[in-house]
Design a protein around this motif. Structure first.
Motif, mmCIF file in Angstrom:
data_model
loop_
_atom_site.group_PDB
_atom_site.id
_atom_site.type_symbol
_atom_site.label_atom_id
_atom_site.label_comp_id
_atom_site.label_asym_id
_atom_site.label_seq_id
_atom_site.Cartn_x
_atom_site.Cartn_y
_atom_site.Cartn_z
ATOM 1 N N PRO A 1 43.771 143.297 63.979
ATOM 2 C CA PRO A 1 43.856 142.017 63.266
ATOM 3 C C PRO A 1 42.596 141.620 62.491
ATOM 4 C CG PRO A 1 43.492 141.622 65.586
ATOM 5 C CD PRO A 1 43.558 143.117 65.415
ATOM 6 N N PHE A 2 41.405 141.893 63.070
ATOM 7 C CA PHE A 2 40.162 141.448 62.454
ATOM 8 C C PHE A 2 39.143 142.590 62.391
ATOM 9 C CE2 PHE A 2 41.675 137.209 63.744
ATOM 10 C CZ PHE A 2 41.379 136.467 62.605
ATOM 11 N N ALA A 3 38.196 142.455 61.477
ATOM 12 C CA ALA A 3 37.068 143.390 61.404
ATOM 13 C C ALA A 3 35.824 142.599 61.027
ATOM 14 C CB ALA A 3 37.327 144.481 60.364
ATOM 15 N N LEU A 4 34.702 143.007 61.556
ATOM 16 C CA LEU A 4 33.418 142.392 61.225
ATOM 17 C C LEU A 4 32.701 143.299 60.234
ATOM 18 C CD1 LEU A 4 31.011 140.459 61.548
ATOM 19 C CD2 LEU A 4 30.353 141.759 63.594
ATOM 20 N N SER A 5 32.494 142.815 59.029
ATOM 21 C CA SER A 5 31.880 143.612 57.970
ATOM 22 C C SER A 5 30.464 143.116 57.687
ATOM 23 C CB SER A 5 32.719 143.510 56.688
ATOM 24 O OG SER A 5 32.037 144.064 55.578
ATOM 25 N N HIS A 6 29.623 144.015 57.176
ATOM 26 C CA HIS A 6 28.270 143.603 56.799
ATOM 27 C C HIS A 6 28.234 143.025 55.391
ATOM 28 C CE1 HIS A 6 27.492 147.051 54.080
ATOM 29 N NE2 HIS A 6 28.286 147.701 54.905
ATOM 30 N N TYR A 7 29.358 143.069 54.671
ATOM 31 C CA TYR A 7 29.400 142.514 53.325
ATOM 32 C C TYR A 7 29.202 140.998 53.368
ATOM 33 C CZ TYR A 7 31.266 146.977 51.723
ATOM 34 O OH TYR A 7 31.428 148.307 51.431
ATOM 35 N N SER A 8 28.708 140.455 52.265
ATOM 36 C CA SER A 8 28.502 139.006 52.118
ATOM 37 C C SER A 8 27.659 138.442 53.257
ATOM 38 C CB SER A 8 29.853 138.280 52.035
ATOM 39 O OG SER A 8 30.594 138.757 50.937
ATOM 40 N N LYS A 9 26.640 139.202 53.663
ATOM 41 C CA LYS A 9 25.702 138.781 54.717
ATOM 42 C C LYS A 9 26.397 138.564 56.059
ATOM 43 C CE LYS A 9 22.544 136.636 51.393
ATOM 44 N NZ LYS A 9 21.789 135.425 51.007
ATOM 45 N N GLY A 10 27.423 139.349 56.304
ATOM 46 C CA GLY A 10 28.147 139.282 57.578
ATOM 47 C C GLY A 10 29.407 138.452 57.440
ATOM 48 N N SER A 11 30.568 139.108 57.469
ATOM 49 C CA SER A 11 31.823 138.370 57.307
ATOM 50 C C SER A 11 32.893 138.921 58.236
ATOM 51 C CB SER A 11 32.307 138.446 55.853
ATOM 52 O OG SER A 11 32.523 139.804 55.472
ATOM 53 N N VAL A 12 33.789 138.040 58.678
ATOM 54 C CA VAL A 12 34.926 138.430 59.502
ATOM 55 C C VAL A 12 36.141 138.512 58.592
ATOM 56 C CG1 VAL A 12 36.406 137.840 61.440
ATOM 57 C CG2 VAL A 12 33.962 137.327 61.544
ATOM 58 N N GLN A 13 36.793 139.681 58.587
ATOM 59 C CA GLN A 13 37.926 139.920 57.705
ATOM 60 C C GLN A 13 39.238 139.811 58.466
ATOM 61 O OE1 GLN A 13 36.921 143.912 56.536
ATOM 62 N NE2 GLN A 13 35.743 143.251 54.755
ATOM 63 N N LEU A 14 40.186 139.078 57.901
ATOM 64 C CA LEU A 14 41.554 139.066 58.409
ATOM 65 C C LEU A 14 42.269 140.238 57.739
ATOM 66 C CD1 LEU A 14 43.934 137.795 59.934
ATOM 67 C CD2 LEU A 14 44.311 136.308 57.947
ATOM 68 N N CYS A 15 42.676 141.229 58.512
ATOM 69 C CA CYS A 15 43.152 142.501 57.950
ATOM 70 C C CYS A 15 44.628 142.444 57.551
ATOM 71 C CB CYS A 15 42.907 143.631 58.936
ATOM 72 S SG CYS A 15 41.164 143.844 59.359
ATOM 73 N N LEU A 16 44.940 141.597 56.574
ATOM 74 C CA LEU A 16 46.322 141.475 56.117
ATOM 75 C C LEU A 16 46.799 142.774 55.470
ATOM 76 C CD1 LEU A 16 46.278 137.880 54.568
ATOM 77 C CD2 LEU A 16 47.168 138.597 56.797
ATOM 78 N N GLY A 17 45.878 143.526 54.855
ATOM 79 C CA GLY A 17 46.252 144.792 54.236
ATOM 80 C C GLY A 17 46.749 145.801 55.250
ATOM 81 N N PHE B 1 35.617 135.250 56.063
ATOM 82 C CA PHE B 1 34.771 134.074 56.175
ATOM 83 C C PHE B 1 33.463 134.490 56.830
ATOM 84 C CE2 PHE B 1 37.262 134.353 60.058
ATOM 85 C CZ PHE B 1 36.352 134.083 61.064
ATOM 86 N N SER B 2 32.453 133.663 56.704
ATOM 87 C CA SER B 2 31.138 133.988 57.256
ATOM 88 C C SER B 2 31.184 134.066 58.774
ATOM 89 C CB SER B 2 30.112 132.938 56.826
ATOM 90 O OG SER B 2 28.870 133.156 57.480
ATOM 91 N N VAL B 3 30.606 135.141 59.318
ATOM 92 C CA VAL B 3 30.606 135.321 60.768
ATOM 93 C C VAL B 3 29.791 134.237 61.469
ATOM 94 C CG1 VAL B 3 28.571 136.830 60.837
ATOM 95 C CG2 VAL B 3 30.341 137.058 62.593
ATOM 96 N N SER B 4 28.874 133.605 60.757
ATOM 97 C CA SER B 4 28.051 132.553 61.356
ATOM 98 C C SER B 4 28.893 131.371 61.829
ATOM 99 C CB SER B 4 26.992 132.074 60.359
ATOM 100 O OG SER B 4 27.592 131.512 59.215
ATOM 101 N N LYS B 5 30.108 131.211 61.280
ATOM 102 C CA LYS B 5 30.978 130.115 61.703
ATOM 103 C C LYS B 5 31.408 130.259 63.158
ATOM 104 C CE LYS B 5 32.853 129.030 57.103
ATOM 105 N NZ LYS B 5 32.386 127.639 57.050
ATOM 106 N N LEU B 6 31.340 131.475 63.696
ATOM 107 C CA LEU B 6 31.750 131.689 65.077
ATOM 108 C C LEU B 6 30.732 131.167 66.084
ATOM 109 C CD1 LEU B 6 33.364 135.257 64.995
ATOM 110 C CD2 LEU B 6 34.487 133.030 64.982
ATOM 111 N N THR B 7 29.599 130.697 65.603
ATOM 112 C CA THR B 7 28.625 130.093 66.524
ATOM 113 C C THR B 7 29.048 128.683 66.928
ATOM 114 O OG1 THR B 7 27.297 129.299 64.655
ATOM 115 C CG2 THR B 7 26.713 131.449 65.585
ATOM 116 N N ASP B 8 30.047 128.122 66.232
ATOM 117 C CA ASP B 8 30.563 126.803 66.574
ATOM 118 C C ASP B 8 31.643 126.941 67.645
ATOM 119 O OD1 ASP B 8 31.090 123.893 66.145
ATOM 120 O OD2 ASP B 8 33.037 124.673 65.453
#
Length: 370
Positions: free
Chosen positions: A287-303, A342-349
């Motif tokens: 369902p999800f992947a953590l990428s280093h793109y965009s200074k760290g982003s969590v991808q919803l793997c709809l593809g 979206f930015s992975v930093s949001k997961l700190t909330d």
């Protein structure tokens, strides 16, 4: 060197002289190469057109300062950057080299994950073709489309690309530069001389000649191509620590979140992301992947999810997209067959993390994951 006449003989024994000619225009050459990329293919095999006039940005938030003539990919996920010039264009000798290096340097530095897949989808939509069906045909039906696009993004980010110069005549100076660069760079560098011949009846013949495929260069690049193993903690330190402690904390929260919902995480074989996965009766669910793109982003793997029956409906994927947007705000793209992020930093909330956990459990239930 003057080109000789080519003679063709048809089934009736009629001899036709094909005399050296020139392409009608650069635009005609570009359209021909886009429609028939086999004209410029080398030992790496078939090419899939991603986009003509592909924008290339010169900064992270840029929309595109330059425009690349063609962007293709190989079946192994290697991006192929193509610049095409007619022999009468004086820029073919030196300026085109700097132009291509600009594209490659800035493209690999500022490219965002998922953008190549989005460009491909746009190209297919404009031509009225089914992007997924065309990709399956290109890959032979055996590969996972999401893994393929992940490989493409990982190769681009790591500079594992191919740069190809195409012209109806390749000057000797350009050929020497191409061979030198190919032996010095991680990227593959080629020139393709696409010689033109025409008959009195208007029939065109083309003879490609690939320049730059030296045995020494290919052997050295193959030896450098294997990536050493890397664990999750080392990957986070190497790829994300430079963006600050909040990004690292978000990455650690991502791993904890997946494990708390009964899943597993591991660094992808391409090392471009940390993928999450869950076991289900129908196979593994990603369902999800953590990428280093965009200074760290969590991808919803709809593809990837689009290939599972539970998520094949556009309405279902739109619902997941809308629910994720309601939690984290606007995503990187609106496509429903790619990897909006979206930015992975949001997961700190903590509140955001709990809401994502609920969404994950919903996706698991829909996909039949344990």
């Amino acid at each position: 060197m003057a080109r000789s006449i080519i003679y063709t003989v048809d089934s009736a024994g009629t001899l036709t002289a094909m005399r050296p000619s020139e392409p009608r225009s650069e635009d005609f050459m570009q359209k021909l190469v886009a429609a028939h990329p086999e004209l410029i293919a080398d030992q790496d095999g078939a090419l899939l057109l991603i986009r003509r006039e592909q924008p290339i940005a010169d900064r992270e938030d840029g929309s595109g300062r330059w425009s690349l003539d063609h962007l293709f990919v190989t079946r192994t996920g290697v991006p192929v950057l193509v610049e095409l010039k007619r022999a009468v264009d004086t820029r073919l000798r030196r300026e085109v080299i700097g132009q291509m290096l600009d594209y490659a340097a800035n493209g690999t530095a500022y490219w965002q994950g998922g953008r190549i897949a989005e460009s491909y989808a746009a190209t297919m939509a404009e031509s009225g073709r089914d992007a997924d069906a065309e990709l399956v045909t290109f890959l032979g039906g055996a590969a996972d489309p999401q893994q393929f696009w992940d490989q493409v993004d990982a190769n681009f980010a790591a500079g594992r690309i191919k740069m190809v110069f195409v012209a109806d005549t390749i000057p000797r100076e350009l050929a020497r530069i191409v061979e030198f660069l190919n032996e010095q760079m991680k990227a593959d560098v080629r020139a393709v001389e696409l010689s033109w011949f025409e008959s009195e009846g208007g029939v065109t013949a083309l003879t490609p000649r690939v320049i730059g495929e030296t045995e020494r260069a290919q052997t050295e690049k193959a030896a450098r191509g294997t990536l050493p193993p890397i664990g999750r903690e080392a990957w986070i330190e190497e790829r994300l620590a430079k963006y600050g402690p909040t990004t690292v904390a978000g990455a650690e929260a991502y791993v904890e979140l997946i494990e708390a919902t009964g899943g597993w995480t591991e660094v992808a074989s391409t090392q471009g992301s940390i993928v999450s996965w869950y076991e289900s009766p129908d196979g593994v669910l990603y369902p999800f992947a953590l990428s280093h793109y965009s200074k760290g982003s969590v991808q919803l793997c709809l593809g990837y999810l689009i290939n599972r029956p539970a998520f094949a409906s556009q309405e279902v994927r739109q619902s997941l997209y809308d629910k994720l947007t309601a939690i984290v705000g606007p995503l990187s793209t609106k496509t429903l067959n790619g990897t909006p992020s979206f930015s992975v930093s949001k997961l700190t909330d903590p509140a955001t993390r709990r809401a994502i956990e609920d969404l994950l459990r919903e996706i698991k239930a829909m996909g039949g994951a344990q």
